[in-house]
Design a protein around this motif. Structure first.
Motif, PDB file in Angstrom:
ATOM      1  N   MET A  34      -1.949  41.521  13.867  1.00 36.05           N
ATOM      2  CA  MET A  34      -2.772  42.471  13.133  1.00 36.05           C
ATOM      3  C   MET A  34      -3.494  41.829  11.957  1.00 36.05           C
ATOM      4  O   MET A  34      -4.518  42.304  11.522  1.00 36.05           O
ATOM      5  N   ASN A  35      -2.947  40.739  11.431  1.00 36.21           N
ATOM      6  CA  ASN A  35      -3.548  40.080  10.287  1.00 36.21           C
ATOM      7  C   ASN A  35      -3.740  38.602  10.632  1.00 36.21           C
ATOM      8  O   ASN A  35      -2.949  37.764  10.241  1.00 36.21           O
ATOM      9  N   PRO A  36      -4.820  38.284  11.369  1.00 33.29           N
ATOM     10  CA  PRO A  36      -5.007  36.892  11.774  1.00 33.29           C
ATOM     11  C   PRO A  36      -5.303  36.013  10.561  1.00 33.29           C
ATOM     12  O   PRO A  36      -5.878  36.479   9.573  1.00 33.29           O
ATOM     13  N   PRO A  37      -4.952  34.748  10.622  1.00 34.19           N
ATOM     14  CA  PRO A  37      -5.217  33.863   9.490  1.00 34.19           C
ATOM     15  C   PRO A  37      -6.712  33.675   9.276  1.00 34.19           C
ATOM     16  O   PRO A  37      -7.494  33.619  10.219  1.00 34.19           O
ATOM     17  N   SER A  38      -7.093  33.571   8.056  1.00 30.33           N
ATOM     18  CA  SER A  38      -8.494  33.442   7.700  1.00 30.33           C
ATOM     19  C   SER A  38      -8.828  31.983   7.429  1.00 30.33           C
ATOM     20  O   SER A  38      -8.012  31.225   6.913  1.00 30.33           O
ATOM     21  N   SER A  39     -10.053  31.597   7.742  1.00 28.87           N
ATOM     22  CA  SER A  39     -10.472  30.221   7.506  1.00 28.87           C
ATOM     23  C   SER A  39     -11.210  30.074   6.183  1.00 28.87           C
ATOM     24  O   SER A  39     -11.733  29.007   5.884  1.00 28.87           O
ATOM     25  N   LYS A  40     -11.310  31.151   5.409  1.00 30.32           N
ATOM     26  CA  LYS A  40     -11.995  31.072   4.129  1.00 30.32           C
ATOM     27  C   LYS A  40     -11.127  30.340   3.112  1.00 30.32           C
ATOM     28  O   LYS A  40      -9.908  30.431   3.135  1.00 30.32           O
ATOM     29  N   ALA A  41     -11.792  29.662   2.211  1.00 26.42           N
ATOM     30  CA  ALA A  41     -11.070  28.967   1.148  1.00 26.42           C
ATOM     31  C   ALA A  41     -10.600  30.001   0.124  1.00 26.42           C
ATOM     32  O   ALA A  41     -11.336  30.938  -0.211  1.00 26.42           O
ATOM     33  N   PRO A  42      -9.392  29.867  -0.384  1.00 21.59           N
ATOM     34  CA  PRO A  42      -8.926  30.840  -1.380  1.00 21.59           C
ATOM     35  C   PRO A  42      -9.692  30.688  -2.694  1.00 21.59           C
ATOM     36  O   PRO A  42      -9.999  29.578  -3.132  1.00 21.59           O
ATOM     37  N   THR A  43     -10.027  31.817  -3.266  1.00 18.90           N
ATOM     38  CA  THR A  43     -10.746  31.796  -4.540  1.00 18.90           C
ATOM     39  C   THR A  43      -9.767  32.114  -5.664  1.00 18.90           C
ATOM     40  O   THR A  43      -8.915  32.994  -5.530  1.00 18.90           O
ATOM     41  N   THR A  44      -9.918  31.401  -6.751  1.00 14.09           N
ATOM     42  CA  THR A  44      -9.054  31.656  -7.905  1.00 14.09           C
ATOM     43  C   THR A  44      -9.753  32.645  -8.823  1.00 14.09           C
ATOM     44  O   THR A  44     -10.943  32.485  -9.142  1.00 14.09           O
ATOM     45  N   PRO A  45      -9.063  33.672  -9.258  1.00 10.77           N
ATOM     46  CA  PRO A  45      -9.700  34.653 -10.136  1.00 10.77           C
ATOM     47  C   PRO A  45      -9.943  34.072 -11.527  1.00 10.77           C
ATOM     48  O   PRO A  45      -9.217  33.205 -12.001  1.00 10.77           O
ATOM     49  N   LYS A  46     -11.025  34.547 -12.162  1.00 13.33           N
ATOM     50  CA  LYS A  46     -11.354  34.091 -13.512  1.00 13.33           C
ATOM     51  C   LYS A  46     -10.464  34.844 -14.496  1.00 13.33           C
ATOM     52  O   LYS A  46     -10.500  36.069 -14.570  1.00 13.33           O
ATOM     53  N   THR A  47      -9.692  34.101 -15.217  1.00  9.64           N
ATOM     54  CA  THR A  47      -8.775  34.724 -16.173  1.00  9.64           C
ATOM     55  C   THR A  47      -9.223  34.398 -17.591  1.00  9.64           C
ATOM     56  O   THR A  47      -9.739  33.318 -17.876  1.00  9.64           O
ATOM     57  N   THR A  48      -9.028  35.352 -18.455  1.00  8.67           N
ATOM     58  CA  THR A  48      -9.338  35.146 -19.876  1.00  8.67           C
ATOM     59  C   THR A  48      -8.030  35.184 -20.647  1.00  8.67           C
ATOM     60  O   THR A  48      -7.113  35.942 -20.302  1.00  8.67           O
ATOM     61  N   PRO A  49      -7.908  34.374 -21.695  1.00  9.25           N
ATOM     62  CA  PRO A  49      -6.659  34.393 -22.447  1.00  9.25           C
ATOM     63  C   PRO A  49      -6.471  35.711 -23.191  1.00  9.25           C
ATOM     64  O   PRO A  49      -7.426  36.388 -23.572  1.00  9.25           O
ATOM     65  N   TRP A  50      -5.233  36.064 -23.370  1.00 14.48           N
ATOM     66  CA  TRP A  50      -4.902  37.300 -24.063  1.00 14.48           C
ATOM     67  C   TRP A  50      -5.079  37.101 -25.555  1.00 14.48           C
ATOM     68  O   TRP A  50      -4.615  36.122 -26.120  1.00 14.48           O
ATOM     69  N   THR A  51      -5.775  38.032 -26.187  1.00 17.66           N
ATOM     70  CA  THR A  51      -5.970  37.944 -27.635  1.00 17.66           C
ATOM     71  C   THR A  51      -4.922  38.809 -28.311  1.00 17.66           C
ATOM     72  O   THR A  51      -4.933  40.030 -28.209  1.00 17.66           O
TER      73      THR A  51
END
Length: 55
Positions: A34-51
Protein backbone atom coordinates in the motif's frame (compact mmCIF):
# COMPACT_ATOMS: atom_id res chain seq x y z
CA UNK A 1 15.60 -41.49 23.72
CA UNK A 2 13.01 -41.10 20.93
CA UNK A 3 13.46 -37.34 20.47
CA UNK A 4 16.92 -37.97 19.02
CA UNK A 5 15.50 -40.00 16.17
CA UNK A 6 15.56 -37.56 13.21
CA UNK A 7 13.38 -39.66 10.97
CA UNK A 8 9.87 -38.24 11.69
CA UNK A 9 11.02 -34.72 12.57
CA UNK A 10 13.11 -34.29 9.47
CA UNK A 11 10.15 -35.23 7.29
CA UNK A 12 7.89 -32.76 9.13
CA UNK A 13 10.46 -29.98 8.80
CA UNK A 14 11.03 -30.73 5.12
CA UNK A 15 7.31 -30.82 4.40
CA UNK A 16 6.65 -27.54 6.19
CA UNK A 17 9.51 -25.76 4.39
CA UNK A 18 8.40 -27.05 1.02
CA UNK A 19 4.84 -25.96 1.74
CA UNK A 20 6.02 -22.51 2.71
CA UNK A 21 8.44 -22.14 -0.20
CA UNK A 22 6.24 -23.49 -2.97
CA UNK A 23 2.70 -22.51 -1.92
CA UNK A 24 2.54 -19.79 0.70
CA UNK A 25 5.48 -17.58 -0.28
CA UNK A 26 4.47 -17.00 -3.94
CA UNK A 27 0.96 -16.08 -2.81
CA UNK A 28 2.32 -13.56 -0.33
CA UNK A 29 4.72 -12.02 -2.82
CA UNK A 30 1.92 -11.23 -5.30
CA UNK A 31 0.34 -8.67 -2.98
CA UNK A 32 0.92 -5.02 -3.82
CA UNK A 33 2.21 -2.92 -0.97
CA UNK A 34 0.00 0.00 0.00
CA UNK A 35 2.94 2.34 0.57
CA UNK A 36 5.54 1.67 -2.12
CA UNK A 37 9.00 3.13 -1.58
CA UNK A 38 9.57 6.50 -3.15
CA UNK A 39 12.57 7.43 -5.27
CA UNK A 40 12.44 11.10 -4.26
CA UNK A 41 15.27 12.52 -2.23
CA UNK A 42 14.25 13.38 1.34
CA UNK A 43 13.94 17.07 2.01
CA UNK A 44 15.03 18.58 5.28
CA UNK A 45 12.62 21.11 6.75
CA UNK A 46 13.84 24.66 7.35
CA UNK A 47 14.09 25.18 11.06
CA UNK A 48 14.53 28.44 12.91
CA UNK A 49 16.10 28.63 16.35
CA UNK A 50 13.82 29.18 19.30
CA UNK A 51 13.98 32.68 20.73
CA UNK A 52 13.82 32.50 24.51
CA UNK A 53 12.32 35.60 26.09
CA UNK A 54 14.74 35.66 29.06
CA UNK A 55 18.00 35.58 27.09
Amino acid sequence: MPQLNPNPWFFIMLTSWLTFSLIIQPKLLTFITMNPPSSKAPTTPKTTPWTWPWT
